[in-house]
Scaffold this motif. Sequence first.
Motif, PDB file in Angstrom:
ATOM      1  N   VAL A 195      10.083 -23.844  -8.457  1.00 20.44           N
ATOM      2  CA  VAL A 195       9.597 -24.743  -7.423  1.00 20.44           C
ATOM      3  C   VAL A 195      10.760 -25.546  -6.855  1.00 20.44           C
ATOM      4  CG1 VAL A 195       8.080 -26.685  -6.933  1.00 20.44           C
ATOM      5  CG2 VAL A 195       7.329 -24.894  -8.495  1.00 20.44           C
ATOM      6  N   ARG A 196      10.918 -25.479  -5.541  1.00 26.14           N
ATOM      7  CA  ARG A 196      12.039 -26.163  -4.879  1.00 26.14           C
ATOM      8  C   ARG A 196      11.597 -27.552  -4.440  1.00 26.14           C
ATOM      9  NH1 ARG A 196      16.848 -24.659  -3.214  1.00 26.14           N
ATOM     10  NH2 ARG A 196      16.383 -22.498  -3.774  1.00 26.14           N
ATOM     11  N   LEU A 197      12.248 -28.590  -5.026  1.00 29.06           N
ATOM     12  CA  LEU A 197      11.956 -29.953  -4.637  1.00 29.06           C
ATOM     13  C   LEU A 197      12.765 -30.395  -3.429  1.00 29.06           C
ATOM     14  CD1 LEU A 197      11.728 -29.901  -8.018  1.00 29.06           C
ATOM     15  CD2 LEU A 197      11.121 -32.271  -7.580  1.00 29.06           C
ATOM     16  N   ALA A 198      13.955 -29.861  -3.302  1.00 25.44           N
ATOM     17  CA  ALA A 198      14.830 -30.258  -2.198  1.00 25.44           C
ATOM     18  C   ALA A 198      15.813 -29.123  -1.920  1.00 25.44           C
ATOM     19  CB  ALA A 198      15.584 -31.539  -2.529  1.00 25.44           C
ATOM     20  N   GLY A 235       6.257 -24.676  -2.797  1.00 23.44           N
ATOM     21  CA  GLY A 235       5.653 -23.371  -3.025  1.00 23.44           C
ATOM     22  C   GLY A 235       4.686 -23.324  -4.190  1.00 23.44           C
ATOM     23  N   ILE A 236       4.236 -24.482  -4.700  1.00 26.02           N
ATOM     24  CA  ILE A 236       3.241 -24.467  -5.772  1.00 26.02           C
ATOM     25  C   ILE A 236       1.927 -23.904  -5.238  1.00 26.02           C
ATOM     26  CG2 ILE A 236       4.227 -26.337  -7.142  1.00 26.02           C
ATOM     27  CD1 ILE A 236       2.306 -28.252  -5.884  1.00 26.02           C
ATOM     28  N   GLN A 237       1.105 -23.359  -6.136  1.00 26.98           N
ATOM     29  CA  GLN A 237      -0.141 -22.716  -5.730  1.00 26.98           C
ATOM     30  C   GLN A 237      -1.335 -23.299  -6.463  1.00 26.98           C
ATOM     31  OE1 GLN A 237       0.735 -18.429  -6.358  1.00 26.98           O
ATOM     32  NE2 GLN A 237       0.619 -18.257  -4.144  1.00 26.98           N
ATOM     33  N   VAL A 273      15.689 -27.402  -8.122  1.00 29.53           N
ATOM     34  CA  VAL A 273      14.682 -26.362  -8.353  1.00 29.53           C
ATOM     35  C   VAL A 273      14.153 -26.497  -9.779  1.00 29.53           C
ATOM     36  CG1 VAL A 273      14.208 -23.895  -8.426  1.00 29.53           C
ATOM     37  CG2 VAL A 273      15.805 -24.795  -6.732  1.00 29.53           C
ATOM     38  N   ALA A 274      12.826 -26.555  -9.906  1.00 32.10           N
ATOM     39  CA  ALA A 274      12.186 -26.664 -11.219  1.00 32.10           C
ATOM     40  C   ALA A 274      11.796 -25.290 -11.727  1.00 32.10           C
ATOM     41  CB  ALA A 274      10.947 -27.543 -11.123  1.00 32.10           C
TER      42      ALA A 274
END
Length: 246
Positions: free
Chosen positions: A242-245, A220-222, A108-109
């Motif tokens: 932001v969830r990458l994995a 979930g980026i916008q 998660v970023a």
Amino acid sequence: MRALRILLIVVVISGGLFVIADRVAVNFAEGEAADRLKTTENLSATPNVSIKGFPFLTQVVGGSLDDIEVGITNYEAAAGNGAEKIRIDDLRADMRGVEFSGGYTSAVATSATGTATIAYDELLKTAKSEPTQVAPGVTANIVGLSDGGNGKIKVTVEATVLGTKLPEPVSVLSSVTVIDGDTVRVKADGLPKFGGVEIAESRVRAITDFQQKIDGLPGGIQLDKVQAAPGGVEITVKGSNVRLAG
């Protein structure tokens, strides 16, 4: 003096081995992260993942990576109605402060910024491409979108008046904006006239103005900002947590 030379040689060799080990480890981690992202987002092709910062191994020990760059080509985002898709030619994101678990099963970023490009022919799918009546005896439809300069979109409209197609399409410059973080809106700055026929503004805008929802971007980026460019509509994206994995 001889002992000092030996010590220096050992240090140099050790440092070289550490660099090699660090680069091998980061290459492995990039591959693992790319595979996880491909699975999580159900991508057709493996994305490009680049882990920045050196040394990598000390970041791993801390359980957090400073900076990860992700590149995805031909990403199909949801168009808002659950069935249709809109293709994003080039999606690139810079992920900061990425916390990950062992085995890279989740990542998660803290924040993310990036860019995306949508070709005009993709955006045209949303516009009214079928002839629509705008006044008695007058039909019109959008036949093309292109770069109008200065961040504007040139919207080209074809019209038929009393059964006769106008010899030349008319065009109008339109502003393009992002609304609600997930929708691109195209709105004409002025109104075109079709063969001198007076048509209510609302009827004209029913043709020239339109919106395209772009939903379900990775992690979930916008959408943030948008402008027209020669190669298509260029969008900046952003997000937090932001969830990458995983």
